[in-house]
Design an enzyme around this catalytic site. Structure first.
Site, short mmCIF file in Angstrom:
data_model
loop_
_atom_site.label_atom_id
_atom_site.label_comp_id
_atom_site.label_asym_id
_atom_site.label_seq_id
_atom_site.Cartn_x
_atom_site.Cartn_y
_atom_site.Cartn_z
N ARG A 116 -96.26 -139.28 21.80
CA ARG A 116 -95.16 -139.02 23.30
C ARG A 116 -93.92 -139.60 22.93
NH1 ARG A 116 -99.96 -140.77 24.98
NH2 ARG A 116 -101.33 -139.55 25.96
N LYS A 138 -81.39 -131.77 22.62
CA LYS A 138 -82.30 -130.68 22.71
C LYS A 138 -83.12 -130.47 21.17
CE LYS A 138 -80.38 -127.65 26.39
NZ LYS A 138 -79.82 -126.43 26.56
N GLU A 180 -68.58 -122.45 16.70
CA GLU A 180 -68.80 -123.19 17.81
C GLU A 180 -67.60 -124.29 18.05
OE1 GLU A 180 -71.19 -123.22 19.86
OE2 GLU A 180 -72.79 -122.11 19.02
N LYS A 222 -68.54 -132.15 22.87
CA LYS A 222 -69.88 -131.87 23.20
C LYS A 222 -70.24 -133.17 23.93
CE LYS A 222 -74.75 -130.10 22.30
NZ LYS A 222 -75.40 -129.48 21.68
N GLU A 232 -78.50 -130.46 31.93
CA GLU A 232 -78.08 -129.18 32.48
C GLU A 232 -78.75 -128.88 33.81
OE1 GLU A 232 -78.45 -126.17 29.42
OE2 GLU A 232 -78.18 -124.58 30.72
N ARG A 242 -73.24 -128.70 31.81
CA ARG A 242 -73.84 -128.57 30.45
C ARG A 242 -73.62 -126.94 30.11
NH1 ARG A 242 -77.73 -131.46 26.50
NH2 ARG A 242 -77.69 -129.91 24.75
N ASN A 246 -72.44 -122.78 26.95
CA ASN A 246 -72.77 -121.35 26.80
C ASN A 246 -71.92 -120.10 26.63
OD1 ASN A 246 -75.53 -122.23 26.40
ND2 ASN A 246 -76.15 -121.40 28.64
N HIS A 249 -72.45 -117.27 24.67
CA HIS A 249 -73.67 -117.38 24.29
C HIS A 249 -74.55 -116.35 24.88
CE1 HIS A 249 -72.56 -120.83 22.11
NE2 HIS A 249 -73.84 -121.09 21.60
N HIS A 253 -76.61 -114.37 22.34
CA HIS A 253 -77.98 -114.59 21.98
C HIS A 253 -78.63 -113.04 21.98
CE1 HIS A 253 -78.29 -118.76 23.58
NE2 HIS A 253 -78.18 -118.91 22.45
N HIS A 265 -75.98 -117.33 13.82
CA HIS A 265 -75.51 -117.76 14.99
C HIS A 265 -74.17 -117.63 15.60
CE1 HIS A 265 -76.20 -119.80 19.01
NE2 HIS A 265 -75.42 -120.61 18.82
N1 LIG Z 1 -80.76 -127.97 19.52
C1 LIG Z 1 -79.51 -127.55 19.93
O1 LIG Z 1 -78.73 -127.89 20.69
C2 LIG Z 1 -78.84 -126.34 18.98
C3 LIG Z 1 -77.90 -125.70 19.34
C4 LIG Z 1 -77.44 -124.81 18.44
C5 LIG Z 1 -78.25 -124.18 17.47
N2 LIG Z 1 -79.48 -124.85 17.27
C6 LIG Z 1 -80.49 -124.32 16.28
O2 LIG Z 1 -79.74 -124.57 14.98
C7 LIG Z 1 -80.41 -123.72 14.28
C8 LIG Z 1 -79.12 -122.96 13.32
O3 LIG Z 1 -78.70 -124.14 12.72
P1 LIG Z 1 -77.84 -123.98 11.33
O4 LIG Z 1 -77.00 -123.03 11.12
O5 LIG Z 1 -77.54 -125.24 10.79
O6 LIG Z 1 -79.10 -123.11 10.36
P2 LIG Z 1 -79.96 -123.59 9.42
O7 LIG Z 1 -80.78 -124.83 9.51
O8 LIG Z 1 -80.82 -122.35 9.19
O9 LIG Z 1 -79.28 -123.86 8.15
C9 LIG Z 1 -78.81 -122.62 7.47
C10 LIG Z 1 -78.81 -122.37 5.94
O10 LIG Z 1 -78.10 -123.60 5.21
C11 LIG Z 1 -78.77 -124.18 4.28
N3 LIG Z 1 -78.29 -125.52 4.22
C12 LIG Z 1 -78.23 -126.39 5.18
N4 LIG Z 1 -77.52 -127.35 4.44
C13 LIG Z 1 -77.32 -127.13 3.40
C14 LIG Z 1 -76.15 -127.66 2.42
N5 LIG Z 1 -75.63 -128.92 2.74
N6 LIG Z 1 -75.89 -127.10 1.40
C15 LIG Z 1 -76.28 -125.89 1.14
N7 LIG Z 1 -77.07 -125.44 1.93
C16 LIG Z 1 -77.41 -125.73 3.00
C17 LIG Z 1 -80.10 -124.33 4.93
O11 LIG Z 1 -81.30 -124.51 3.79
C18 LIG Z 1 -80.28 -122.74 5.39
O12 LIG Z 1 -80.76 -121.99 4.62
C19 LIG Z 1 -81.25 -122.62 15.00
O13 LIG Z 1 -82.36 -122.68 14.78
C20 LIG Z 1 -80.65 -122.77 16.61
O14 LIG Z 1 -81.62 -122.38 17.32
C21 LIG Z 1 -80.03 -125.85 18.10
#
Ligand SMILES: NC(=O)c1ccc[n+]([C@@H]2O[C@H](COP(=O)([O-])OP(=O)(O)OC[C@H]3O[C@@H](n4cnc5c(N)ncnc54)[C@H](O)[C@@H]3O)[C@@H](O)[C@H]2O)c1
Length: 362
Positions: A116, A138, A180, A222, A232, A242, A246, A249, A253, A265
């Protein structure tokens, strides 16, 4: 070293610097065991994290997971739980997530759900994870039926954004993350717009002071938003809490989903912001000049500004489905001016379609 404080339910700091990883040992506190959940290609970073936190009194369990979205599955989540169970992980132990946003979303959710909720530290390694995914509380995973359908709010005890880890990040990922950052520029921060306008190449250079300032400013943006509305709850009717995050977005999305996540993204959000700018011009009086600024800054960073692949009706359907999961009317964040956001609730179908047609112009 820059420190940005999130003044939320469980306040924490984001440390931003080249070499910020050195701060990790000080954040381990009384944990006797640490599990490092990392994206497998980042094994070197995970080893460095393990070296920094491991000691005579702290034992480290390393859990490699697939990179990217492939980690955000119920199966991988369950395998992480099993590993923790076998190791006898207790309430007083700590989880560290190392990777991009997908990895930190998974690792954060493991921490949120294990017994938990146990303590969590995040070590984001992409621009997107530093400025968005790993900050704000999140966490979650995907289901075959949709992205981010299962999750929890679980704030980290700290976030270490070591800018030197970005040195290996592919250019496309850097651009995507910067979408972003520009979003924060459009919504509030004039200095972000100036930094990018003065030098796009400097903004893309992850070793530059300009890039570091962009990251810090986006994290601060942020923190300001989330500190006022973590869950939110203040975005009701025309009010905007919050949900301001978006911007770009709602359509973004839908495009991401239509494209089966072949677009990054940030690329989809860039298109969503162009659309939102046109919508804002029609419905909120945003100036032509401000719309042009959207095109200029996004294009300068190599982000897409035009799109026509998906028929509007199909995107409209995807937006409606997204709306259903939120139980709300179709809502868009718009801008009255750069730096002055406002909600657009249930706009007419004709205006939506005409603004989408604008997105098809080169
Ligand atoms: N929790 C939240 O508030 C929130 C907000 C925005 C996005 N997200 C989530 O984040 C994810 C997208 O994040 P992302 O764009 O970082 O994607 P990701 O985690 O898929 O990373 C993108 C790619 O970069 C590679 N990578 C990561 N770090 C690296 C480094 N230092 N050197 C070389 N390669 C590297 C990874 O292996 C992957 O192939 C989605 O799942 C999305 O839903 C969450």
């Amino acid at each position: 070293m820059s420190t940005v404080r999130f003044a939320t339910e469980h306040p924490y700091c984001v440390e931003i610097d080249n070499g910020a990883l050195e701060k990790l040992p000080a954040l381990i506190a009384d944990s006797s065991r640490v599990a490092v959940i990392y994206a497998e290609p980042l094994v070197e970073v995970a080893l460095e994290v393990a070296r920094l936190v491991g000691s005579a009194t702290v034992s480290v369990l390393s859990i490699g997971v697939p990179e990217g979205e492939a980690a955000k599955t119920p199966q991988i989540l369950a395998s992480c739980w099993s590993t923790l169970a076998s190791a006898g992980f207790t309430r007083s132990d700590l989880i560290i997530g190392v990777g991009g946003g997908a990895t930190t979303d998974l690792a954060g959710f493991v921490a949120a759900s294990w017994l938990r909720g146990v303590s969590y530290l995040s070590v984001p390694t992409t621009v997107l994870a530093m400025v968005d995914a790993s900050v704000g509380g999140k966490t979650g995973i995907d289901l075959p039926e949709g992205k981010n359908l299962v999750g929890a709010f679980h704030e980290p005890n700290g976030v270490i954004a070591d800018l030197s880890l970005l040195a290996t990040l592919p250019a496309r990922e850097i651009r995507s993350g910067l979408a972003e950052v520009i979003k924060a520029g459009f919504i509030t921060d004039e200095r972000i717009r100036a930094l990018i306008a003065e030098s796009a190449s400097g903004s893309l250079d992850v070793a530059s002071a300009r890039h570091a300032e962009l990251i810090r400013r986006a994290v601060q943006f942020k923190a300001d938003v989330v500190s006022k509305d973590l869950r939110e709850t203040t975005s009701v009717g025309a009010a905007i809490g919050r949900e301001v995050l978006n911007y770009g977005h709602t359509l973004g999305h839908a495009i991401e989903s239509w494209e089966h996540y072949e677009l990054r993204h940030g690329e989809a959000v860039a298109l969503g912001m162009i659309f939102a700018a046109h919508l804002s011009r029609r419905l909120l009086g945003l100036s032509d000049e401000a719309v042009a600024t959207h095109y200029e800054l996004l294009a300068a960073l190599g982000l897409p500004t035009s799109y026509r692949r998906a028929p509007f009706g199909e995107l409209r359907e995807l937006m409606a489905r997204d709306k259903k999961t939120r139980g709300q009317a179709l809502r868009f964040v718009g801008l009255r001016n750069l730096g002055d956001p406002a909600m657009i609730v249930a706009p007419s179908e004709r205006v939506l379609e005409e603004c989408y047609a604008q997105l098809g112009r080169d």
